[in-house]
Motif scaffolding. Structure first.
Motif, short mmCIF file in Angstrom:
data_model
loop_
_atom_site.label_atom_id
_atom_site.label_comp_id
_atom_site.label_asym_id
_atom_site.label_seq_id
_atom_site.Cartn_x
_atom_site.Cartn_y
_atom_site.Cartn_z
N ASP A 186 36.77 42.91 40.25
CA ASP A 186 37.20 41.87 41.19
C ASP A 186 38.72 41.80 41.21
O ASP A 186 39.37 41.79 40.17
CB ASP A 186 36.68 40.50 40.73
CG ASP A 186 35.26 40.24 41.24
OD1 ASP A 186 34.73 39.16 40.97
OD2 ASP A 186 34.70 41.13 41.92
N SER A 187 39.27 41.76 42.38
CA SER A 187 40.72 41.62 42.54
C SER A 187 40.94 40.67 43.70
O SER A 187 40.02 40.42 44.47
CB SER A 187 41.36 42.97 42.83
OG SER A 187 40.88 43.45 44.08
N PRO A 188 42.14 40.13 43.85
CA PRO A 188 42.36 39.15 44.91
C PRO A 188 41.93 39.65 46.29
O PRO A 188 41.25 38.94 47.03
CB PRO A 188 43.88 38.91 44.86
CG PRO A 188 44.25 39.19 43.45
CD PRO A 188 43.35 40.29 43.00
N LEU A 189 42.29 40.89 46.61
CA LEU A 189 41.99 41.39 47.95
C LEU A 189 40.49 41.62 48.14
O LEU A 189 39.93 41.33 49.20
CB LEU A 189 42.76 42.69 48.19
CG LEU A 189 43.38 42.82 49.57
CD1 LEU A 189 44.31 41.65 49.85
CD2 LEU A 189 44.15 44.12 49.70
N TYR A 201 35.86 30.85 43.33
CA TYR A 201 35.98 31.82 44.41
C TYR A 201 35.92 31.13 45.77
O TYR A 201 36.53 31.59 46.73
CB TYR A 201 34.89 32.89 44.29
CG TYR A 201 35.21 33.99 43.30
CD1 TYR A 201 34.53 35.21 43.34
CD2 TYR A 201 36.19 33.83 42.32
CE1 TYR A 201 34.82 36.22 42.43
CE2 TYR A 201 36.48 34.84 41.41
CZ TYR A 201 35.79 36.03 41.47
OH TYR A 201 36.07 37.04 40.58
N PHE A 237 39.27 29.89 46.38
CA PHE A 237 40.14 31.00 46.77
C PHE A 237 39.89 31.37 48.22
O PHE A 237 40.82 31.66 48.98
CB PHE A 237 39.90 32.20 45.85
CG PHE A 237 40.74 33.39 46.18
CD1 PHE A 237 40.16 34.59 46.57
CD2 PHE A 237 42.13 33.33 46.11
CE1 PHE A 237 40.95 35.70 46.88
CE2 PHE A 237 42.92 34.42 46.42
CZ PHE A 237 42.32 35.62 46.80
N ILE A 266 38.03 39.99 46.66
CA ILE A 266 37.36 38.70 46.80
C ILE A 266 37.70 38.07 48.14
O ILE A 266 36.84 37.50 48.81
CB ILE A 266 37.75 37.76 45.65
CG1 ILE A 266 37.38 38.38 44.32
CG2 ILE A 266 37.10 36.39 45.81
CD1 ILE A 266 35.92 38.72 44.19
N TYR A 277 41.79 49.16 41.95
CA TYR A 277 42.10 47.85 41.38
C TYR A 277 43.57 47.74 41.00
O TYR A 277 44.22 46.74 41.28
CB TYR A 277 41.20 47.62 40.16
CG TYR A 277 41.61 46.44 39.33
CD1 TYR A 277 42.17 46.61 38.08
CD2 TYR A 277 41.44 45.14 39.80
CE1 TYR A 277 42.56 45.53 37.31
CE2 TYR A 277 41.83 44.06 39.04
CZ TYR A 277 42.39 44.26 37.80
OH TYR A 277 42.77 43.18 37.04
N THR A 295 45.45 39.21 37.70
CA THR A 295 44.32 40.06 37.32
C THR A 295 42.96 39.41 37.59
O THR A 295 41.93 40.03 37.37
CB THR A 295 44.39 40.42 35.83
OG1 THR A 295 44.41 39.21 35.07
CG2 THR A 295 45.64 41.23 35.53
N PHE A 296 42.97 38.17 38.07
CA PHE A 296 41.72 37.44 38.36
C PHE A 296 40.80 37.43 37.16
O PHE A 296 39.61 37.75 37.25
CB PHE A 296 41.00 38.09 39.56
CG PHE A 296 41.06 37.23 40.81
CD1 PHE A 296 39.92 36.73 41.39
CD2 PHE A 296 42.28 36.92 41.36
CE1 PHE A 296 39.99 35.93 42.52
CE2 PHE A 296 42.37 36.11 42.49
CZ PHE A 296 41.22 35.61 43.08
N TYR A 356 49.16 43.27 45.67
CA TYR A 356 48.67 41.98 46.18
C TYR A 356 48.43 40.95 45.08
O TYR A 356 47.78 39.94 45.31
CB TYR A 356 47.38 42.20 46.98
CG TYR A 356 47.62 43.04 48.21
CD1 TYR A 356 47.34 44.40 48.21
CD2 TYR A 356 48.16 42.48 49.36
CE1 TYR A 356 47.59 45.18 49.32
CE2 TYR A 356 48.41 43.24 50.48
CZ TYR A 356 48.12 44.60 50.45
OH TYR A 356 48.38 45.37 51.56
N VAL A 378 49.07 37.32 45.89
CA VAL A 378 48.08 36.46 46.56
C VAL A 378 47.43 35.53 45.55
O VAL A 378 47.25 34.33 45.79
CB VAL A 378 47.01 37.31 47.27
CG1 VAL A 378 45.94 36.43 47.89
CG2 VAL A 378 47.65 38.17 48.36
N GLY A 379 47.08 36.09 44.38
CA GLY A 379 46.50 35.26 43.32
C GLY A 379 47.48 34.21 42.83
O GLY A 379 47.11 33.05 42.59
N ASP A 431 45.72 47.36 43.90
CA ASP A 431 45.47 46.04 44.49
C ASP A 431 46.29 44.97 43.78
O ASP A 431 47.00 44.19 44.41
CB ASP A 431 43.97 45.73 44.40
CG ASP A 431 43.56 44.59 45.31
OD1 ASP A 431 42.40 44.55 45.75
OD2 ASP A 431 44.41 43.70 45.56
N ILE A 432 46.18 44.93 42.45
CA ILE A 432 46.89 43.85 41.76
C ILE A 432 48.39 44.11 41.73
O ILE A 432 49.19 43.18 41.63
CB ILE A 432 46.38 43.62 40.32
CG1 ILE A 432 46.61 44.83 39.42
CG2 ILE A 432 44.92 43.22 40.31
CD1 ILE A 432 46.38 44.52 37.95
#
Lengths: 183, 201
Positions: B174-177, A150, A153, B179, A3, A105-106, A10, A13-14, A6-7
């Motif tokens: 949950d993270s952007p990638l 979602y 998104f 999801i 995670y 962080t969604f 990426y 992206v969010g 990822d954040i």
């Protein structure tokens, strides 16, 4: 990829999604048609956080106000910042969901659930209600927010990875600079 | 503020893994096994366990119903003893001064000082009253997703470890990638992974 990686890699992206959503909210009166959920309306409320850069080059702008047009936020967009956090209202079938979304962080914050799940509206004709039913309704409302958001998104990601992204990006830039001209 | 009333803040996880065939019995058994245990009269630094939704004391699987339809709801209670670093430093310096005077030495070695600090910390922790905090969770058993209400990155880490210990299942934040990958083809997902940030200005 975990995670945090990822954040870290990426999270943009969010932020792009949230910025794109702001753009969409100002097109066609904020109406968006989702494949599964159908028609929804998006409104951005008067609280935004925009960011740019990382580490020593990180800049952050917080904009809020009841009766503003968020001019500072629009100027920040023109200077290359993207939306990191925003207060959003989603409307569907006369039901409104208001929440703050943190893009990197969604995370969903301070969700105000629709009036139909407030205790007084769940009372039966004899004045009694059920705590269990109230909880079920709240859970359903929360899951609806997640499902709708979602799906938005997912729509953004489809556009982002399509051949049409360049055209969409040009439209966003016209909106950013067009908004700047109105400031 | 939590799942049951008021405004709510949460993060979402995917639950990775499957429940055994006797899912409901398994869940009830594990919830009871990992019920919160009070540490007020002990010296433990941390206690983590399940309680009924929104209730500080006790786990009653029927009030409110922990299992309702496709959802399991409960609160994760975390009690923690903490001592402010400034307080530890104060007593370390106090003890150090006594030792230096008794032994007629100018200073302690680094190892001696570390041992003294650990001793002081353990002593102060044992006297500290644990602070309780509760975090509501809602586990959608049909969709294998879980909401954690309130909390922060530290609480998320505690929940992930505890959930694995309790149910032998893994929580994936949950993270952007994560999801994005759900609704995209492999080609699209790959395109997103290799994308560079767009310039909107």
């Amino acid at each position: 990829m975990n995670y945090l990686d990822d954040i870290g890699d990426y999270g943009f992206v969010g932020q792009e999604f949230l910025t794109w959503l702001w753009f969409k909210s100002e097109q066609r009166g904020g109406a968006v048609t989702l494949a599964e959920a159908g028609d929804i309306a998006i409104t951005f409320e008067k609280h935004m956080v925009l960011e740019y850069g990382v580490d020593d080059y990180h800049e952050r702008v917080i904009c809020s106000g009841l009766n503003t047009q968020l001019n500072e936020a629009r100027t920040a967009l023109r200077h290359g910042k993207k939306l990191e956090q925003a207060r959003i209202k989603l409307s569907q079938f006369n039901t409104e969901y208001i929440f703050t979304f943190a893009a990197r962080t969604f995370g969903f914050k301070n969700i105000v659930l629709p009036r139909s799940t407030q205790p007084e509206t769940l009372m039966g004709p004899d004045g009694t209600g059920t705590e269990g039913q109230e909880l079920n309704d709240r859970i359903e409302a929360i899951e609806t927010v997640v499902r709708l958001f979602y799906e938005l998104f997912s729509l953004f990601c489809t556009v982002r990875t399509s051949a049409g992204w360049d055209e969409e990006l040009r439209a966003i830039r016209r909106w950013v600079h067009g908004a700047a001209e109105r400031v | 503020m939590g799942l049951a009333r008021g405004s709510v803040s949460f993060v979402r996880f995917k639950v990775d893994g499957s429940l055994p065939a006797d899912g409901e019995d398994f869940l009830e058994e594990r919830l009871k096994l990992y019920t919160f245990r009070d540490i007020d009269n002990h010296t433990d630094e941390l206690s983590v366990g399940w309680v009924s939704l929104g209730r500080l004391w006790g786990l009653d699987l029927n009030y409110p119903p922990a299992l309702t339809g496709d959802h399991l709801v409960a609160s994760l209670r975390i009690d923690q003893r903490k001592v402010a670093p400034a307080l530890i430093n104060k007593f370390v310096q106090k003890e150090e001064a006594v030792i230096l005077k008794q032994k007629q030495i100018p200073s302690l070695t680094r190892v001696e000082r570390r041992k003294l600090k650990n001793k002081v910390r353990a002593h102060l922790l044992a006297k500290a009253v644990p602070v309780a905090a509760m975090y509501d969770i809602c586990w959608n058993l049909a969709e294998s997703s879980l909401l954690l209400c309130g909390g922060n990155a530290i609480i998320e880490g505690i929940l992930e470890d505890f959930f694995k210990q309790c149910f032998d299942l893994i929580l994936i934040r949950d993270s952007p990638l994560e999801i994005a990958a759900i609704g995209l083809s492999e080609e699209q997902a790959s395109s997103l992974r290799t994308a560079s940030p767009a310039v909107f200005a």
